[in-house]
Design a protein around this motif. Structure first.
Motif, PDB file in Angstrom:
ATOM      1  N   TYR A 112       0.820  -1.214   0.000  1.00  0.00           N
ATOM      2  CA  TYR A 112       0.000   0.000   0.000  1.00  0.00           C
ATOM      3  C   TYR A 112       0.855   1.266   0.000  1.00  0.00           C
ATOM      4  O   TYR A 112       0.406   2.305  -0.471  1.00  0.00           O
ATOM      5  CB  TYR A 112      -1.011  -0.003   1.143  1.00  0.00           C
ATOM      6  N   THR A 157       1.589   1.773  -3.570  1.00  0.00           N
ATOM      7  CA  THR A 157       0.412   2.385  -4.185  1.00  0.00           C
ATOM      8  C   THR A 157       0.369   3.877  -3.876  1.00  0.00           C
ATOM      9  O   THR A 157       0.138   4.694  -4.777  1.00  0.00           O
ATOM     10  CB  THR A 157      -0.882   1.729  -3.655  1.00  0.00           C
ATOM     11  N   ALA A 162      -2.942  -3.791  -1.920  1.00  0.00           N
ATOM     12  CA  ALA A 162      -2.547  -2.539  -2.572  1.00  0.00           C
ATOM     13  C   ALA A 162      -3.194  -1.311  -1.946  1.00  0.00           C
ATOM     14  O   ALA A 162      -2.790  -0.198  -2.227  1.00  0.00           O
ATOM     15  CB  ALA A 162      -2.868  -2.597  -4.059  1.00  0.00           C
ATOM     16  N   VAL A 181      -8.851  -0.094  -7.292  1.00  0.00           N
ATOM     17  CA  VAL A 181      -7.496   0.298  -7.694  1.00  0.00           C
ATOM     18  C   VAL A 181      -7.513   0.887  -9.101  1.00  0.00           C
ATOM     19  O   VAL A 181      -6.843   1.880  -9.393  1.00  0.00           O
ATOM     20  CB  VAL A 181      -6.540  -0.913  -7.610  1.00  0.00           C
TER      21      VAL A 181
END
Lengths: 322, 334
Positions: free
Chosen positions: A219, A222, B104, B166
C-alpha cells in the motif's frame, strides 16, 4: 462503533467481577489457611481473631462472605488494617493513587512523544548515521534499570551539582498539583524522565521496526504511485498503520504502571504512590491493604485495556467487526 | 510521419548490487508506446517485467539498485527525476494498477478517502467535488451502489471489487498512460475477464495508452496491440500482437505459445519449456535462453542482437529457413 464501545466496557465490568471473585477466593478460601489469622496479622490475640471472624462473617457461606468483603471495600469503605491498627485501607489508596497517576501520566506523555519521534526519525533515515544512533540510545535507555538511573539522577541533582546547575531541583517527595502546580511539576520532572527513559527506548525501537515493515508494504507503493509526497506517505499511510501495535503496547504498559509497577521509581524518588503502598503492605503482611491494592491495580489494568481496545478499533477498522 | 510515441524506453537497464555480484534484472529493454496503444509485456516470473516498469517511475527503492538508460514520457526524460519532480507524473499523467489488490490499498482508510486523497493531490478540487468524482469513478468501474460503498473500508470488498477500486484510483486523474502490473493474476477467471473488459472500455473512454504486464498469453491476445516478450531481463521478441501469435519467431515465444492449454486439441500433457528460468546472477554470456532451447547452436554462445523489420524484431541466430522448417515440424506432429 458505539455498539463496539458498549460491548467492550460491559465485558470489562464482567472481567472486573471475575477478578474480584478470584481475589476473594485466593485470600479467603485457600484450603488449609485460616483467613482470620491472615487478616489479623502476626501474633494476634484470640479476641482480635474472633472480631475478625465476626466482621467478615467467616462462619457464614462463601457468597455472603464475598458480599461482606465487597461491602467493606467499596460501599462502606471501612476496611481497616490490623497491622497499623485503625488505619483504613480505602483512604490510603485514594491518597496514593493521584501520586502514581501524576507520575505515570506525565512519564507516558514524555515517552510517547520521544518514542514516536525517535522511531519516525530513525525509520525515515534508514541507513544514515542518525538511524543506528537513535537505536543505540534506545537500547541504552532500555538497558539501564530505573532504580540505578533514578539514583544517578538523585546524586546529580541532590548532591553533586545541587549547589550549581541543579539548584532549582526540590528535594525528593511529592507536592500535590492542587497545592502548587509548579512545585508539582518540579518534584515530578526527574521521576518522569527516569520512568520515561525505559519506555521511550522500547517504543522508539518497536515503532522503527513497524515503520520499516510498513514502508515495504504494497500500500505504500500504491501511495507513492498515486503521486503523494514522501512526508504524506510516511505520516498518513505508514505511521498510521504502525501506530496500531504501539497503542496496544501502550495499553498494557500504562495499565501495569498505574497498577503499581512504577514501584522502583516511586521508592527512589520518595513518592508515596500505590507501588510504595503495595510494597510496604507486602512487607508487613497487611492483608486488607494488599487486597485493596490488588483490586485497585486490576481495575486500572482492565480499564486501560478497554480504552486501548476502543482506540484500537478506531485506528483499525478491521477490528470493529470482530 | 507518425505522431511521436507517448512513452519511449531506450536501453533501460536495472541492476542490483548483491553479495554474489551484480544482478541484472533488466538488461537493455527498449520499446515505444504510441498514443492510445496497448502494449503487452510478457514473460515468466522473474523475467524483470515488473522491475522494469517500477524503475521508470522511481518505485524501485532499493539503495543498491542502479538504473540506466532513457525513458521519455511525452518527450521528457523521467528517469532519474527526484520524488518531488515525479509527483505530478505518478498518479497524475501515469496511473498504475498493481498485481495484488488485497494488499494494494491502505487498510485503515475508506476507499473513498483514498480516492479523494489522490484526486485532490492532482486536480486540486474542493473536498465535496472530489468525493463526487470518487463516487462517479466507482460507478464507472462497475461497483454497485457506489454512494454507500465509497465509505467502506478495503477489507469489506472482495478481491475483484478491490481491483476495480485500484483501477478507479489509477484512472481518477485522467492519466495519459495506464500501467497495469499483472492486473488479473490474483483474481479468479471470471473476474479476470470482467476486469480486462473494463480496462478496454475505460481505455476507449479516456483515450489513454496502456502498458500491461502479464505472464498470461491469453491476456495478451485479448488486450495488446503490440507485445514485448522478455526473457531474463532482456527483450527477445517485439511484434504486433497478431504477428506474434500467428508467426512467432523466437524459440522462447514458441514455447510460451505452445504452453497455452487448448480446448480444441487433445494433449496427454501440457507442453512446457524444459528447465527453469535462469538466475539473473549467472546469465550465460551468449543468448540467455540457450540452456533451455531445443535448437541451440554454436553461435548461441554469442549474444544475438534484436533484429528484423521495423514491426517485428527478435533476438535469435536461427535463419528464416530454419525457423520455417522447425515450425512446420512442430505444427504437424507425426
Amino acid at each position: 462503533m458505539i455498539y463496539f464501545i458498549v460491548r467492550r466496557f460491559a465485558s470489562a465490568v464482567l472481567v472486573l467481577f471475575a477478578i474480584s471473585v478470584s481475589v476473594f477466593l485466593i485470600f479467603f478460601a485457600t484450603p488449609g489457611v485460616d483467613p482470620a489469622a491472615r487478616i489479623a496479622g502476626r501474633s494476634a490475640s484470640a479476641q482480635v481473631l474472633a472480631h475478625v471472624a465476626r466482621e467478615f462473617g467467616l462462619n457464614r457461606p462463601l457468597p455472603i462472605r464475598y458480599w461482606l468483603m465487597m461491602e467493606h471495600l467499596f460501599i462502606k469503605q471501612d476496611l481497616t488494617s490490623y497491622v497499623n491498627i485503625g488505619v483504613r485501607v480505602v483512604p490510603q489508596i485514594t491518597q496514593a493513587a493521584p501520586i502514581t497517576l501524576s507520575l505515570v501520566i506525565g512519564a507516558a506523555v514524555i515517552w510517547m512523544i520521544v518514542g514516536v519521534l525517535g522511531g519516525v526519525v530513525a525509520a525515515a533515515n534508514q541507513g544514515k548515521f542518525i538511524d543506528p544512533f537513535i537505536m543505540f540510545i534506545g537500547i541504552a535507555a532500555v538497558s539501564v534499570p530505573a532504580y540505578w538511573l533514578g539514583e544517578v539522577m538523585n546524586l546529580l541533582t541532590q548532591s553533586k551539582f545541587h549547589s550549581s546547575i541543579f539548584a532549582w531541583v526540590p528535594p525528593p517527595g511529592y507536592v500535590s498539583f492542587t497545592t502548587s502546580p509548579s512545585e508539582w511539576f518540579l518534584h515530578l520532572l526527574f521521576p518522569w524522565l527516569t520512568l520515561a527513559a525505559l519506555y521511550a527506548g522500547i517504543y522508539a525501537r518497536v515503532l522503527r521496526a513497524e515503520l520499516v515493515n510498513a514502508l515495504n508494504e504494497d500500500y505504500v507503493r500504491t501511495a507513492r504511485a498515486k503521486g503523494l509526497s514522501e512526508r504524506r506517505i510516511l505520516f498518513r499511510h505508514a505511521l498510521r498503520c504502525s501506530l496500531i501495535s504501539i497503542v496496544s503496547l501502550f495499553g498494557l504498559d500504562f495499565g501495569a504502571l498505574i497498577g503499581g509497577a512504577a514501584l522502583l521509581t516511586e521508592v527512589v524518588f520518595g513518592l508515596p504512590g500505590v507501588g510504595m503502598l503495595t510494597y510496604t503492605s507486602l512487607q508487613n503482611l497487611d492483608l486488607p491493604v494488599i487486597m485493596g491494592c490488588v483490586m485497585y491495580g486490576a481495575f486500572f489494568v482492565v480499564l486501560a485495556n478497554a480504552v486501548v481496545d476502543v482506540l484500537y478499533a478506531y485506528l483499525d477498522p478491521r477490528v470493529r467487526l470482530a | 510521419m507518425p505522431e511521436a510515441p507517448l512513452l519511449q524506453v531506450r536501453d533501460l537497464t536495472v541492476s542490483f548490487a548483491t553479495r554474489q555480484g551484480a544482478l541484472r534484472a533488466v538488461d537493455g529493454l527498449s520499446f515505444d508506446v504510441g498514443q492510445k496503444e496497448i502494449v503487452g509485456i510478457v514473460g515468466e516470473s522473474g523475467s524483470g517485467k515488473s522491475v522494469a516498469i517500477y524503475s521508470m517511475l522511481g518505485l524501485v527503492r532499493e539503495k543498491n539498485a542502479t538504473i540506466t538508460g532513457s525513458v521519455l514520457f511525452e518527450g521528457r526524460e523521467i528517469l532519474g527525476l527526484s520524488d518531488k519532480e515525479l509527483q505530478p507524473i505518478r498518479g497524475g499523467s501515469i496511473g498504475m494498477i498493481f498485481q495484488d489488490p488485497m494488499t494494494a490499498l491502505t487498510p485503515v482508510y475508506t476507499v473513498g478517502w483514498q480516492l479523494v486523497e489522490q484526486i485532490r493531490q492532482h486536480l486540486h478540487l474542493p473536498k465535496a467535488a472530489a468525493r463526487q468524482r470518487a463516487i462517479e469513478l466507482l460507478g464507472q468501474v462497475g461497483i454497485p451502489d457506489p454512494k454507500s460503498r465509497v465509505d467502506r473500508y478495503p477489507h469489506e470488498f472482495s478481491g475483484g471489487m478491490r481491483q476495480r477500486v485500484v483501477i478507479a484510483m489509477a484512472l481518477s486523474c485522467n492519466p495519459r498512460l495506464l500501467i497495469a502490473d499483472e492486473p488479473t493474476t490474483a483474481l479468479d477467471v471470471t473476474t479476470q475477464a470482467q476486469i480486462l473488459d473494463l480496462m478496454l472500455k475505460l481505455q476507449d473512454t479516456y483515450d489513454s495508452s496502456i502498458v500491461i504486464i502479464t505472464h498470461d498469453m491469453g491476456v495478451i491476445a485479448e488486450m495488446a496491440h503490440r507485445v514485448v516478450v522478455m526473457y531474463a531481463g532482456r527483450p527477445v521478441e517485439i511484434a504486433r500482437e497478431l504477428d506474434l501469435v500467428r508467426h512467432p519467431r523466437h524459440p522462447y515465444t514458441w514455447g510460451l505459445l505452445d504452453a497455452v492449454p487448448r480446448l480444441d486439441a487433445k494433449h496427454d500433457r501440457l507442453r512446457t519449456i524444459r528447465g527453469n528460468a535462469v538466475s539473473p546472477l549467472n546469465l550465460p554470456p551468449g543468448c540467455a535462453f540457450a540452456p533451455r532451447c531445443d535448437y541451440v547452436m554454436d553461435q548461441c554462445a554469442q549474444r544475438p542482437p534484436l533484429q528484423g523489420d521495423a514491426d517485428h524484431v527478435d533476438a535469435c541466430w536461427l535463419s528464416d529457413a530454419q525457423r520455417v522448417t522447425i515450425r512446420q515440424r512442430v505444427e504437424q506432429p507425426s
